[in-house]
Design a protein around this motif. Structure first.
Motif, PDB file in Angstrom:
ATOM      1  N   VAL A 103       2.751   6.025  -5.783  1.00  0.00           N
ATOM      2  CA  VAL A 103       2.394   6.098  -7.206  1.00  0.00           C
ATOM      3  C   VAL A 103       1.197   7.021  -7.415  1.00  0.00           C
ATOM      4  O   VAL A 103       1.173   7.838  -8.347  1.00  0.00           O
ATOM      5  CB  VAL A 103       2.099   4.688  -7.760  1.00  0.00           C
ATOM      6  N   ILE A 104       0.200   6.898  -6.548  1.00  0.00           N
ATOM      7  CA  ILE A 104      -1.012   7.710  -6.682  1.00  0.00           C
ATOM      8  C   ILE A 104      -0.722   9.192  -6.415  1.00  0.00           C
ATOM      9  O   ILE A 104      -1.171  10.079  -7.150  1.00  0.00           O
ATOM     10  CB  ILE A 104      -2.115   7.207  -5.720  1.00  0.00           C
ATOM     11  N   ALA A 105       0.054   9.451  -5.360  1.00  0.00           N
ATOM     12  CA  ALA A 105       0.303  10.843  -4.966  1.00  0.00           C
ATOM     13  C   ALA A 105       1.343  11.527  -5.850  1.00  0.00           C
ATOM     14  O   ALA A 105       1.251  12.725  -6.119  1.00  0.00           O
ATOM     15  CB  ALA A 105       0.748  10.893  -3.502  1.00  0.00           C
ATOM     16  N   HIS A 106       2.336  10.776  -6.309  1.00  0.00           N
ATOM     17  CA  HIS A 106       3.433  11.358  -7.099  1.00  0.00           C
ATOM     18  C   HIS A 106       3.779  10.400  -8.235  1.00  0.00           C
ATOM     19  O   HIS A 106       4.844   9.759  -8.209  1.00  0.00           O
ATOM     20  CB  HIS A 106       4.663  11.605  -6.219  1.00  0.00           C
ATOM     21  N   ALA A 107       2.919  10.293  -9.215  1.00  0.00           N
ATOM     22  CA  ALA A 107       3.105   9.321 -10.299  1.00  0.00           C
ATOM     23  C   ALA A 107       4.417   9.557 -11.046  1.00  0.00           C
ATOM     24  O   ALA A 107       5.182   8.607 -11.310  1.00  0.00           O
ATOM     25  CB  ALA A 107       1.922   9.374 -11.266  1.00  0.00           C
ATOM     26  N   GLY A 108       4.689  10.793 -11.401  1.00  0.00           N
ATOM     27  CA  GLY A 108       5.919  11.096 -12.129  1.00  0.00           C
ATOM     28  C   GLY A 108       7.156  10.779 -11.310  1.00  0.00           C
ATOM     29  O   GLY A 108       8.129  10.212 -11.823  1.00  0.00           O
TER      30      GLY A 108
ATOM     31  N   ALA B  62       0.827  -1.210   0.000  1.00  0.00           N
ATOM     32  CA  ALA B  62       0.000   0.000   0.000  1.00  0.00           C
ATOM     33  C   ALA B  62       0.862   1.260   0.000  1.00  0.00           C
ATOM     34  O   ALA B  62       0.473   2.290  -0.565  1.00  0.00           O
ATOM     35  CB  ALA B  62      -0.926  -0.001   1.217  1.00  0.00           C
ATOM     36  N   TYR B  63       2.042   1.201   0.644  1.00  0.00           N
ATOM     37  CA  TYR B  63       2.912   2.372   0.670  1.00  0.00           C
ATOM     38  C   TYR B  63       3.478   2.668  -0.716  1.00  0.00           C
ATOM     39  O   TYR B  63       3.607   3.837  -1.108  1.00  0.00           O
ATOM     40  CB  TYR B  63       4.040   2.157   1.682  1.00  0.00           C
TER      41      TYR B  63
END
Length: 650
Positions: free
Chosen positions: A231-236, A225-226
């Protein structure tokens, strides 16, 4: 017309069932323990030393020591190791041994044999992918010693800032000694590798536990989950970090490449019992250190150790990285030997360094090339931080090609349905593709080096292989051997029969060797005993001793001997001739009265008649001219050899 000592690969003759029957029985418990210890020293050196720089590089790429980002990077590393190393290599790829042998070259031969056993045409792309994977492995072999040793020596700067100006000279001196040592063979220190690496993994685990006990909250990163939250918060940012995560996977290919030396069971047990727990705990310990001391992010591996243990940490890290470097250099030697026998590389001087352990070889030309490349990397990049930019792309491309080759194996050898193949291969290819894509932006920063080396080697290997194919096609169209001998022995200008034995090695079965035709035409002689060796390299690593040699009596003291050998074996003609006693009438092998006639090939411009570009003809000719002598390849003394100049026609 030309003859070749390392013909294009032939299909494995025994099929998958007999290949399975040839695999050795499980080792006894005591022997298994020894194999596991040996595997720790040879197989896991590269991936075992990744904790020195992998997490550090991930945090550097992120540019932040925020707790959520550090935990996300740690989770990405852990699950990358679980999915790629544990899932892909340990549970999946290691099943695809080529009669006990592994590695990208052996895998390519296995994938090829699957098509050949079915009488189907081998896709050209499949072979080219294998050659490119082998070329990228050489790039990896150049970078690993440089980045590993530099990263360990950089620990001296944590002991004292006074060491800073001497890091590069010290690393260069260690690497010079390492490459000078290669000619002595790894058998001299091989027994010491395992205990040292066992101590290394025990140290990783001990320091990791020490830091985890102080900050147990770091264990929450075991949850994917971490990683997903990052990935969700900072995909780039997560995509960029993937370029560093691959550093934790370096050396995974060695698990597969070295199954021929230690066996699947010993490598798997060593991984599960020692290596995997140690490196994972080590990563958690480093993350805990960063979270507690944000300033340690520049060198978390060394900061994780207690202050009183810093000097021992540097020393043991240095030993471990030297061993990791030795392992990957030895792997390059072994792969070169296999590639020569499969017709992917020209003949090179290969020296056996151990009489008791197969596969331990030294290739002077490869050692010199690796040394030059490693010293270039150390002197130009000058830090492990910069070198890691060059590292990931080579590792990722090799992993991707391995997955692609496995598609052919699962479909043609294991007979999986297309649905099963796609269900497993598509996710793995997607993961490998992401890892490669995350490193593409690093090409200008240093990734250009392994890519450039890979392209040069790929073009050279593909040209050599194509040249051999064309040469073999032309050689197979030569005058049939039986017809040639009938004409020679019944014509009005019959050659003189001279005493002794003449041996003509390396010809295509049933075809007249160019050296024999030249000898009869120019010298007008035919020895009383004439032995024509049709030498064949199989796609299998070894051949059955009972079917290794086939003898055909052509009459009038002339014999054709079809000799087969696997791609981890080397043809020794004196030994083969000695084994023929009793099979060639009353003839007995007498080295004093035996002469070996070898062709000295010369590729001329236009020799392919338009089937290869002119520059590739020149490249093939240059590689042929500078290849090692056939005499050495066949284990012959130079005083027993007569060479005849032959123009190569492709």
């Amino acid at each position: 017309m030309t003859t070749t000592s390392n013909d294009a690969p032939r299909p494995a003759r025994d099929g998958a069932n007999q290949a399975r029957e040839r695999r050795p029985a499980p080792a006894p418990k005591k022997a298994l323990t020894g194999l596991m210890l040996g595997a720790l020293g040879i197989v896991f050196g590269d991936i075992g030393t990744s904790p020195i720089y992998a997490l550090r590089q991930g945090v550097t790429e992120a540019g932040s020591v925020d707790a959520s980002i550090v935990m996300g990077i740690l989770s990405m590393i852990v699950w990358a190791v679980v999915i790629v190393v544990m899932g892909k290599y340990v549970c999946y790829v290691m099943r695809a041994d080529n009669e006990g042998e592994g590695g990208i070259v052996a895998l390519t031969a296995l994938a090829r044999s699957g098509y050949e056993q079915q009488g189907r045409r081998v896709p050209h792309l499949l072979l080219m992918a294998g050659l490119f994977g082998a070329a990228m492995f050489y790039g990896d072999s150049m970078i690993t010693p440089a980045v590993s040793v530099l990263s360990a020596v950089e620990g001296l700067s944590q002991v004292s800032a006074k060491f800073e100006p001497f890091i590069v000279p010290i690393a260069a001196a260690i690497l010079v000694a390492l490459f000078l040592f290669q000619s002595r063979g790894t058998a001299v220190v091989g027994k010491a590798f395992g205990p040292v690496m066992l101590l290394w993994f025990a140290y990783l685990a001990a320091v990791g536990v020490y830091r985890i006990v102080e900050h147990p909250d770091v264990l929450r990163a075991l949850s994917p989950a971490y990683a997903w939250a990052l990935v969700i918060a900072h995909a780039g940012l997560a995509f960029t970090i993937l370029g560093a995560v691959i550093l934790a996977l370096t050396g995974a290919e060695a698990l597969y490449a070295d199954i021929g030396h230690f066996g699947r069971r010993a490598i798997r047990l060593a991984w599960l019992v020692v290596v995997f727990p140690a490196i994972i705990v080590g990563y958690f310990g480093q993350a805990a250190t960063i979270l507690h001391q944000p300033g340690s992010a520049k060198q978390p591996f060394f900061f994780a150790a207690p202050s009183w243990a810093l000097i021992p940490t540097v020393l043991i890290a240095l030993l471990a990285t030297v061993i990791a470097s030795q392992a990957v250099i030895s792997g390059a030697f072994s792969m070169t030997s296999q590639a020569i026998e499969l017709g992917f590389l020209p003949r090179l001087r290969v020296i056996e360094t151990s009489t008791s352990q197969r596969g331990q070889v030294y290739v002077p030309a490869v050692n010199a090339a690796l040394f030059a490349a490693v010293m270039f990397l150390v002197l130009v990049f000058r830090s492990s931080d910069r070198l890691t930019s060059a590292y990931g792309i080579a590792v990722g491309l090799t992993m991707l090609i391995t997955t692609v080759q496995m598609v052919s194996v699962t479909r043609n050898i294991w007979r999986w349905s297309w649905l099963a193949v796609a269900a497993l291969s598509v996710p793995l290819i997607a993961i490998d593709g992401l890892l490669v894509a995350a490193n593409v932006h690093k090409i200008p920063q240093g990734g250009w080096f392994p890519v450039a080396i890979g392209i040069v080697l790929f073009v050279s290997m593909a040209t050599w292989h194509r040249g051999l194919e064309l040469a073999q096609m032309h050689s197979s169209r030569a005058q049939p051997l039986a017809e040639f001998l009938r004409h020679v022995l019944t014509s009005g200008e019959r050659p003189a029969r001279v005493p002794g034995t003449a041996v003509y090695p390396g010809s295509t079965q049933g075809a007249t060797p160019s050296a024999l035709a030249s000898n009869v035409r120019h010298n007008r002689v035919l020895h009383e005993t004439t032995v024509i060796f049709a030498n064949r390299s199989e796609s299998a690593p070894r051949v059955d001793e009972h079917t290794r040699i086939e003898v055909r009596d052509l009459g009038a003291g002339c014999y054709e001997v079809i000799s087969r050998h696997g791609f981890v074996e080397r043809p020794n003609l004196p030994r083969l001739l000695a084994s023929l006693d009793g099979q060639l009438g009353q003839w007995r092998f007498d080295p004093k009265h035996t002469t070996f006639f070898l062709p000295r090939d010369e590729a001329m411009p236009g020799c392919s008649h338009g089937q290869m570009a002119r520059w590739r003809e020149r490249l093939f000719g240059g590689m042929s001219f500078h290849s090692a002598s056939r005499a050495e390849y066949y284990g012959l003394r130079s005083e027993d050899v007569v060479e005849l100049g032959v123009q190569v026609v492709l």
